[in-house]
Write an enzyme that holds these catalytic residues in place. Structure first.
Site, PDB file in Angstrom:
ATOM      1  N   ARG A   1       8.149   4.015  -4.872  1.00  0.00           N
ATOM      2  CA  ARG A   1       8.236   3.028  -3.777  1.00  0.00           C
ATOM      3  C   ARG A   1       7.240   1.883  -4.000  1.00  0.00           C
ATOM      4  O   ARG A   1       7.546   0.726  -3.713  1.00  0.00           O
ATOM      5  CB  ARG A   1       8.002   3.681  -2.425  1.00  0.00           C
ATOM      6  CG  ARG A   1       8.224   2.696  -1.272  1.00  0.00           C
ATOM      7  CD  ARG A   1       8.192   3.343   0.080  1.00  0.00           C
ATOM      8  NE  ARG A   1       6.895   3.928   0.370  1.00  0.00           N
ATOM      9  CZ  ARG A   1       6.650   4.741   1.398  1.00  0.00           C
ATOM     10  NH1 ARG A   1       7.623   5.065   2.226  1.00  0.00           N
ATOM     11  NH2 ARG A   1       5.454   5.237   1.590  1.00  0.00           N
TER      12      ARG A   1
ATOM     13  N   ARG B   1      -8.666 -20.454  -1.600  1.00  0.00           N
ATOM     14  CA  ARG B   1      -7.585 -20.144  -0.658  1.00  0.00           C
ATOM     15  C   ARG B   1      -6.478 -21.158  -0.820  1.00  0.00           C
ATOM     16  O   ARG B   1      -6.731 -22.361  -0.798  1.00  0.00           O
ATOM     17  CB  ARG B   1      -8.108 -20.167   0.784  1.00  0.00           C
ATOM     18  CG  ARG B   1      -7.036 -19.869   1.826  1.00  0.00           C
ATOM     19  CD  ARG B   1      -7.630 -19.829   3.232  1.00  0.00           C
ATOM     20  NE  ARG B   1      -6.628 -19.477   4.226  1.00  0.00           N
ATOM     21  CZ  ARG B   1      -5.899 -20.362   4.912  1.00  0.00           C
ATOM     22  NH1 ARG B   1      -6.058 -21.662   4.722  1.00  0.00           N
ATOM     23  NH2 ARG B   1      -5.012 -19.956   5.787  1.00  0.00           N
TER      24      ARG B   1
ATOM     25  N   LYS C   1       6.376  -2.096   1.802  1.00  0.00           N
ATOM     26  CA  LYS C   1       5.226  -1.506   2.495  1.00  0.00           C
ATOM     27  C   LYS C   1       4.010  -2.423   2.380  1.00  0.00           C
ATOM     28  O   LYS C   1       3.086  -2.171   1.613  1.00  0.00           O
ATOM     29  CB  LYS C   1       4.934  -0.105   1.935  1.00  0.00           C
ATOM     30  CG  LYS C   1       4.084   0.745   2.867  1.00  0.00           C
ATOM     31  CD  LYS C   1       4.140   2.217   2.468  1.00  0.00           C
ATOM     32  CE  LYS C   1       3.156   3.078   3.212  1.00  0.00           C
ATOM     33  NZ  LYS C   1       3.305   3.073   4.658  1.00  0.00           N
TER      34      LYS C   1
ATOM     35  N   TYR D   1       0.817  -1.205   0.000  1.00  0.00           N
ATOM     36  CA  TYR D   1       0.000   0.000   0.000  1.00  0.00           C
ATOM     37  C   TYR D   1       0.851   1.254   0.000  1.00  0.00           C
ATOM     38  O   TYR D   1       2.070   1.185   0.200  1.00  0.00           O
ATOM     39  CB  TYR D   1      -0.963  -0.003   1.195  1.00  0.00           C
ATOM     40  CG  TYR D   1      -0.359   0.331   2.543  1.00  0.00           C
ATOM     41  CD1 TYR D   1       0.487  -0.563   3.196  1.00  0.00           C
ATOM     42  CD2 TYR D   1      -0.626   1.539   3.169  1.00  0.00           C
ATOM     43  CE1 TYR D   1       1.029  -0.245   4.436  1.00  0.00           C
ATOM     44  CE2 TYR D   1      -0.082   1.858   4.407  1.00  0.00           C
ATOM     45  CZ  TYR D   1       0.746   0.958   5.034  1.00  0.00           C
ATOM     46  OH  TYR D   1       1.286   1.269   6.253  1.00  0.00           O
TER      47      TYR D   1
HETATM   48  N1  PDD Z   1       2.855   4.959   7.255  1.00  0.00           N
HETATM   49  N2  PDD Z   1       7.510   3.681   8.852  1.00  0.00           N
HETATM   50  C1  PDD Z   1       6.356   2.992   8.863  1.00  0.00           C
HETATM   51  C2  PDD Z   1       6.311   1.675   9.561  1.00  0.00           C
HETATM   52  C3  PDD Z   1       5.212   3.511   8.213  1.00  0.00           C
HETATM   53  O1  PDD Z   1       4.070   2.805   8.208  1.00  0.00           O
HETATM   54  C4  PDD Z   1       5.286   4.774   7.575  1.00  0.00           C
HETATM   55  C5  PDD Z   1       4.122   5.376   6.847  1.00  0.00           C
HETATM   56  C6  PDD Z   1       6.518   5.473   7.610  1.00  0.00           C
HETATM   57  C7  PDD Z   1       6.695   6.813   6.948  1.00  0.00           C
HETATM   58  O2  PDD Z   1       6.721   6.693   5.534  1.00  0.00           O
HETATM   59  P1  PDD Z   1       6.213   7.882   4.613  1.00  0.00           P
HETATM   60  O3  PDD Z   1       7.013   9.088   4.995  1.00  0.00           O
HETATM   61  O4  PDD Z   1       6.530   7.415   3.245  1.00  0.00           O
HETATM   62  O5  PDD Z   1       4.753   8.076   4.892  1.00  0.00           O
HETATM   63  C8  PDD Z   1       7.601   4.880   8.247  1.00  0.00           C
HETATM   64  C9  PDD Z   1       1.667   5.444   6.556  1.00  0.00           C
HETATM   65  C10 PDD Z   1       1.521   6.917   6.593  1.00  0.00           C
HETATM   66  C11 PDD Z   1       0.446   4.694   7.094  1.00  0.00           C
HETATM   67  O6  PDD Z   1       0.591   3.505   7.315  1.00  0.00           O
HETATM   68  O7  PDD Z   1      -0.628   5.277   7.236  1.00  0.00           O
END
Ligand code: PDD
Length: 286
Positions: free
Chosen positions: A52, A101, A150, A33
Protein backbone atom coordinates in the site's frame (compact mmCIF):
# COMPACT_ATOMS: atom_id res chain seq x y z
CA UNK A 1 13.38 4.72 28.42
CA UNK A 2 14.46 6.75 25.41
CA UNK A 3 13.23 5.27 22.15
CA UNK A 4 15.48 4.66 19.22
CA UNK A 5 13.92 6.18 16.10
CA UNK A 6 14.94 6.11 12.45
CA UNK A 7 15.39 9.39 10.55
CA UNK A 8 16.72 9.65 7.01
CA UNK A 9 19.18 6.77 7.27
CA UNK A 10 20.16 7.04 10.95
CA UNK A 11 19.08 5.22 14.09
CA UNK A 12 19.04 7.84 16.86
CA UNK A 13 17.75 8.42 20.39
CA UNK A 14 14.39 10.20 19.97
CA UNK A 15 15.63 13.46 21.51
CA UNK A 16 18.49 13.68 19.01
CA UNK A 17 16.37 13.08 15.89
CA UNK A 18 15.89 16.10 13.62
CA UNK A 19 14.10 16.93 10.38
CA UNK A 20 14.39 20.09 8.29
CA UNK A 21 11.91 22.94 8.89
CA UNK A 22 11.60 22.98 5.07
CA UNK A 23 10.54 19.34 4.83
CA UNK A 24 7.32 19.21 2.77
CA UNK A 25 5.83 16.68 5.15
CA UNK A 26 5.98 19.38 7.82
CA UNK A 27 5.01 22.36 5.62
CA UNK A 28 2.42 20.84 3.27
CA UNK A 29 1.40 17.43 4.68
CA UNK A 30 3.11 16.25 1.47
CA UNK A 31 3.73 12.84 2.98
CA UNK A 32 2.31 9.35 3.23
CA UNK A 33 2.39 6.93 6.13
CA UNK A 34 1.75 3.42 7.35
CA UNK A 35 1.05 1.96 10.77
CA UNK A 36 1.99 -1.70 11.23
CA UNK A 37 1.08 -3.60 14.38
CA UNK A 38 3.43 -5.82 16.37
CA UNK A 39 2.34 -8.95 18.24
CA UNK A 40 4.78 -11.33 19.95
CA UNK A 41 7.58 -9.03 18.74
CA UNK A 42 6.64 -9.70 15.09
CA UNK A 43 5.10 -7.55 12.35
CA UNK A 44 1.49 -8.13 11.29
CA UNK A 45 0.85 -8.06 7.53
CA UNK A 46 4.09 -6.22 6.73
CA UNK A 47 3.73 -7.09 3.07
CA UNK A 48 0.25 -5.55 2.81
CA UNK A 49 1.48 -2.29 4.34
CA UNK A 50 4.59 -2.21 2.11
CA UNK A 51 2.47 -2.73 -1.03
CA UNK A 52 0.00 0.00 0.00
CA UNK A 53 2.92 2.36 0.72
CA UNK A 54 4.27 1.75 -2.79
CA UNK A 55 0.82 2.55 -4.21
CA UNK A 56 0.46 5.76 -2.15
CA UNK A 57 3.90 6.90 -3.36
CA UNK A 58 3.11 6.08 -6.98
CA UNK A 59 -0.24 7.94 -6.86
CA UNK A 60 1.53 11.09 -5.62
CA UNK A 61 4.54 10.77 -7.91
CA UNK A 62 6.80 10.51 -4.88
CA UNK A 63 10.09 8.61 -4.85
CA UNK A 64 10.53 5.54 -2.65
CA UNK A 65 13.22 6.16 -0.01
CA UNK A 66 14.43 2.54 0.02
CA UNK A 67 13.56 -0.99 -1.04
CA UNK A 68 10.92 -3.18 0.62
CA UNK A 69 13.64 -5.42 2.09
CA UNK A 70 15.40 -2.41 3.62
CA UNK A 71 12.08 -1.23 5.02
CA UNK A 72 11.51 -4.61 6.65
CA UNK A 73 15.00 -4.50 8.13
CA UNK A 74 14.39 -1.03 9.62
CA UNK A 75 11.04 -2.13 11.09
CA UNK A 76 12.62 -5.22 12.66
CA UNK A 77 15.62 -3.36 14.02
CA UNK A 78 13.43 -0.73 15.72
CA UNK A 79 11.13 -3.40 17.20
CA UNK A 80 14.17 -5.25 18.59
CA UNK A 81 16.08 -2.17 19.82
CA UNK A 82 13.00 -0.83 21.61
CA UNK A 83 11.97 -4.21 23.01
CA UNK A 84 8.47 -4.05 21.51
CA UNK A 85 6.43 -7.17 22.18
CA UNK A 86 3.04 -5.58 21.45
CA UNK A 87 2.74 -2.21 19.81
CA UNK A 88 2.94 -0.26 16.58
CA UNK A 89 5.53 0.88 14.06
CA UNK A 90 4.78 4.27 12.49
CA UNK A 91 6.41 4.99 9.13
CA UNK A 92 6.27 8.27 7.24
CA UNK A 93 7.72 9.12 3.84
CA UNK A 94 7.77 12.76 2.75
CA UNK A 95 8.64 14.49 -0.51
CA UNK A 96 11.69 15.86 1.30
CA UNK A 97 13.02 19.37 1.05
CA UNK A 98 15.10 21.46 -1.30
CA UNK A 99 15.73 24.08 1.34
CA UNK A 100 12.82 26.50 0.92
CA UNK A 101 9.01 26.74 0.89
CA UNK A 102 7.33 26.52 -2.50
CA UNK A 103 3.94 25.20 -3.65
CA UNK A 104 5.62 23.60 -6.65
CA UNK A 105 7.18 20.20 -6.05
CA UNK A 106 10.97 20.27 -5.62
CA UNK A 107 13.22 18.81 -8.34
CA UNK A 108 12.50 15.09 -8.90
CA UNK A 109 15.99 14.12 -7.70
CA UNK A 110 15.24 15.61 -4.24
CA UNK A 111 15.75 12.91 -1.64
CA UNK A 112 12.52 11.79 0.05
CA UNK A 113 12.36 12.02 3.82
CA UNK A 114 11.78 8.92 5.91
CA UNK A 115 10.93 8.62 9.60
CA UNK A 116 10.02 5.54 11.62
CA UNK A 117 9.30 5.11 15.30
CA UNK A 118 7.76 2.49 17.54
CA UNK A 119 4.91 2.81 20.05
CA UNK A 120 4.80 0.39 22.95
CA UNK A 121 1.22 -0.86 23.58
CA UNK A 122 1.37 -3.79 26.00
CA UNK A 123 -2.42 -4.44 25.90
CA UNK A 124 -2.97 -4.16 22.16
CA UNK A 125 -4.43 -7.67 21.71
CA UNK A 126 -6.07 -7.98 25.13
CA UNK A 127 -7.36 -4.41 25.03
CA UNK A 128 -9.92 -3.31 27.65
CA UNK A 129 -11.52 -1.02 25.03
CA UNK A 130 -12.32 -3.99 22.78
CA UNK A 131 -14.08 -5.76 25.67
CA UNK A 132 -16.27 -2.72 26.32
CA UNK A 133 -16.89 -1.83 22.68
CA UNK A 134 -16.82 1.64 21.14
CA UNK A 135 -19.44 4.38 21.21
CA UNK A 136 -19.61 6.21 17.90
CA UNK A 137 -20.98 9.55 16.75
CA UNK A 138 -21.59 10.38 13.09
CA UNK A 139 -20.09 13.50 11.55
CA UNK A 140 -19.96 14.95 8.06
CA UNK A 141 -17.05 13.77 5.90
CA UNK A 142 -15.36 16.94 4.66
CA UNK A 143 -11.98 15.41 3.75
CA UNK A 144 -10.36 15.63 0.30
CA UNK A 145 -11.37 13.20 -2.45
CA UNK A 146 -8.37 10.83 -2.52
CA UNK A 147 -8.83 9.00 0.76
CA UNK A 148 -7.42 5.84 -0.83
CA UNK A 149 -3.98 7.47 -0.56
CA UNK A 150 -2.70 7.25 3.01
CA UNK A 151 -1.53 10.84 3.40
CA UNK A 152 -0.66 12.58 6.68
CA UNK A 153 -3.51 15.11 6.23
CA UNK A 154 -5.10 14.03 9.49
CA UNK A 155 -6.43 17.30 10.90
CA UNK A 156 -10.09 16.53 10.22
CA UNK A 157 -9.93 12.92 11.48
CA UNK A 158 -8.19 14.29 14.56
CA UNK A 159 -10.98 16.89 15.01
CA UNK A 160 -13.51 14.07 14.56
CA UNK A 161 -11.97 12.14 17.45
CA UNK A 162 -12.13 15.31 19.58
CA UNK A 163 -15.82 15.81 18.67
CA UNK A 164 -16.46 12.20 19.76
CA UNK A 165 -14.58 12.71 23.01
CA UNK A 166 -16.54 15.87 23.74
CA UNK A 167 -19.77 13.91 23.22
CA UNK A 168 -18.58 11.25 25.71
CA UNK A 169 -17.89 8.78 22.88
CA UNK A 170 -14.86 6.96 21.51
CA UNK A 171 -14.83 7.64 17.79
CA UNK A 172 -16.67 9.09 14.80
CA UNK A 173 -17.96 7.62 11.55
CA UNK A 174 -17.93 10.04 8.65
CA UNK A 175 -20.90 10.47 6.34
CA UNK A 176 -20.92 11.79 2.78
CA UNK A 177 -24.04 12.23 0.63
CA UNK A 178 -26.00 10.31 3.25
CA UNK A 179 -23.70 7.27 3.30
CA UNK A 180 -21.04 6.22 5.81
CA UNK A 181 -17.56 6.42 4.34
CA UNK A 182 -15.34 5.17 7.19
CA UNK A 183 -14.21 5.86 10.75
CA UNK A 184 -11.68 8.57 11.56
CA UNK A 185 -8.89 5.95 11.54
CA UNK A 186 -10.64 2.71 10.64
CA UNK A 187 -13.05 1.02 8.24
CA UNK A 188 -16.71 0.67 9.29
CA UNK A 189 -19.09 -2.32 9.24
CA UNK A 190 -22.47 -3.39 10.59
CA UNK A 191 -24.03 -6.83 10.86
CA UNK A 192 -27.73 -7.55 10.28
CA UNK A 193 -29.22 -11.05 10.30
CA UNK A 194 -25.73 -12.56 10.04
CA UNK A 195 -24.65 -10.49 7.00
CA UNK A 196 -21.61 -8.22 7.30
CA UNK A 197 -22.12 -4.95 5.42
CA UNK A 198 -19.30 -2.55 4.52
CA UNK A 199 -18.67 0.16 1.93
CA UNK A 200 -16.96 -1.06 -1.28
CA UNK A 201 -13.43 0.08 -2.12
CA UNK A 202 -13.08 3.31 -4.12
CA UNK A 203 -11.21 6.60 -3.81
CA UNK A 204 -13.69 7.52 -1.02
CA UNK A 205 -12.05 5.33 1.65
CA UNK A 206 -8.71 3.93 2.67
CA UNK A 207 -8.19 0.38 1.43
CA UNK A 208 -7.60 -1.05 4.88
CA UNK A 209 -5.06 -3.83 5.21
CA UNK A 210 -7.03 -5.17 8.20
CA UNK A 211 -10.26 -4.88 6.16
CA UNK A 212 -8.83 -7.11 3.45
CA UNK A 213 -7.68 -9.77 5.94
CA UNK A 214 -10.91 -9.69 7.99
CA UNK A 215 -13.16 -10.00 4.91
CA UNK A 216 -11.07 -12.93 3.67
CA UNK A 217 -11.28 -14.66 7.06
CA UNK A 218 -15.03 -13.97 7.31
CA UNK A 219 -15.54 -15.54 3.91
CA UNK A 220 -13.47 -18.57 4.89
CA UNK A 221 -15.68 -18.89 8.00
CA UNK A 222 -18.74 -19.02 5.65
CA UNK A 223 -20.03 -15.61 6.80
CA UNK A 224 -22.10 -13.56 4.36
CA UNK A 225 -20.60 -10.25 3.20
CA UNK A 226 -22.22 -7.39 1.29
CA UNK A 227 -19.99 -4.59 0.00
CA UNK A 228 -22.38 -1.70 -0.58
CA UNK A 229 -23.17 1.83 0.52
CA UNK A 230 -25.04 2.12 3.82
CA UNK A 231 -26.57 4.87 5.94
CA UNK A 232 -26.10 5.64 9.64
CA UNK A 233 -29.81 4.83 10.18
CA UNK A 234 -29.27 1.33 8.79
CA UNK A 235 -26.28 0.84 11.07
CA UNK A 236 -28.31 2.05 14.08
CA UNK A 237 -30.81 -0.76 13.43
CA UNK A 238 -28.07 -3.38 13.15
CA UNK A 239 -27.54 -6.36 15.45
CA UNK A 240 -23.84 -5.48 15.75
CA UNK A 241 -21.23 -3.17 14.31
CA UNK A 242 -17.46 -2.97 14.34
CA UNK A 243 -14.43 -1.22 12.89
CA UNK A 244 -11.09 -2.54 11.63
CA UNK A 245 -7.61 -1.03 11.70
CA UNK A 246 -4.01 -2.03 12.27
CA UNK A 247 -4.05 -0.15 15.58
CA UNK A 248 -7.20 -1.73 17.06
CA UNK A 249 -7.71 -4.88 14.91
CA UNK A 250 -11.47 -5.67 15.08
CA UNK A 251 -13.13 -3.20 17.46
CA UNK A 252 -16.77 -3.92 18.37
CA UNK A 253 -19.15 -0.92 18.23
CA UNK A 254 -21.93 -0.85 20.85
CA UNK A 255 -23.57 2.54 20.27
CA UNK A 256 -24.14 4.85 17.31
CA UNK A 257 -25.42 8.43 17.85
CA UNK A 258 -26.82 7.45 21.26
CA UNK A 259 -28.62 4.35 19.94
CA UNK A 260 -27.53 1.15 21.66
CA UNK A 261 -26.86 -1.89 19.45
CA UNK A 262 -28.10 -5.23 20.76
CA UNK A 263 -27.63 -5.45 24.52
CA UNK A 264 -24.95 -2.74 24.48
CA UNK A 265 -22.02 -5.16 24.75
CA UNK A 266 -19.72 -6.42 21.94
CA UNK A 267 -21.65 -8.72 19.62
CA UNK A 268 -20.76 -12.41 19.08
CA UNK A 269 -19.74 -12.09 15.42
CA UNK A 270 -17.47 -9.09 16.02
CA UNK A 271 -15.88 -10.90 18.97
CA UNK A 272 -15.36 -14.03 16.89
CA UNK A 273 -13.85 -12.05 14.01
CA UNK A 274 -11.45 -10.37 16.43
CA UNK A 275 -10.32 -13.78 17.74
CA UNK A 276 -9.96 -15.30 14.27
CA UNK A 277 -8.04 -12.24 13.06
CA UNK A 278 -5.65 -12.23 16.03
CA UNK A 279 -5.01 -16.00 15.77
CA UNK A 280 -4.33 -15.83 12.05
CA UNK A 281 -2.18 -12.69 12.35
CA UNK A 282 0.04 -14.27 15.02
CA UNK A 283 0.56 -17.30 12.74
CA UNK A 284 1.58 -15.24 9.70
CA UNK A 285 3.57 -12.47 11.48
CA UNK A 286 7.15 -11.89 10.32
N1 PDD B 1 -5.38 4.27 10.36
N2 PDD B 1 -9.44 4.27 7.29
C1 PDD B 1 -8.68 5.28 7.75
C2 PDD B 1 -9.10 6.69 7.47
C3 PDD B 1 -7.49 5.01 8.48
O1 PDD B 1 -6.73 6.03 8.91
C4 PDD B 1 -7.13 3.67 8.74
C5 PDD B 1 -5.88 3.30 9.48
C6 PDD B 1 -7.97 2.64 8.25
C7 PDD B 1 -7.66 1.18 8.47
O2 PDD B 1 -6.56 0.76 7.66
P1 PDD B 1 -5.61 -0.41 8.15
O3 PDD B 1 -6.49 -1.60 8.40
O4 PDD B 1 -4.71 -0.62 6.99
O5 PDD B 1 -4.93 0.05 9.40
C8 PDD B 1 -9.10 2.99 7.52
C9 PDD B 1 -4.13 4.02 11.07
C10 PDD B 1 -4.17 2.82 11.93
C11 PDD B 1 -3.74 5.30 11.82
O6 PDD B 1 -3.92 6.35 11.23
O7 PDD B 1 -3.22 5.23 12.93
Amino acid sequence: MTRTVYVNGDYLPEDEAKISVFDRGFLMADAVYEVTSVLDGKLIDFDGHAVRLERSLRELDMAAPCSKDELLEIHRKLVAENGIVEGLVYLQVTRGSDGDRDFLFPAPETKPGIVLFTQNKPNLADSPASKKGAKIISIEDIRWGRRDIKTTQLLYPSMGKMMAKKAGCDDAWMVEDGYVTEGTSNNAYFIKNGTIVTRPLSTDILHGITRKAVLRLAEEAQMKIEERLFTVDEAKEADEAFTTSASAFVMPVVEIDGVQLGDGTPGPIAKRLREIYLDESRKTAV
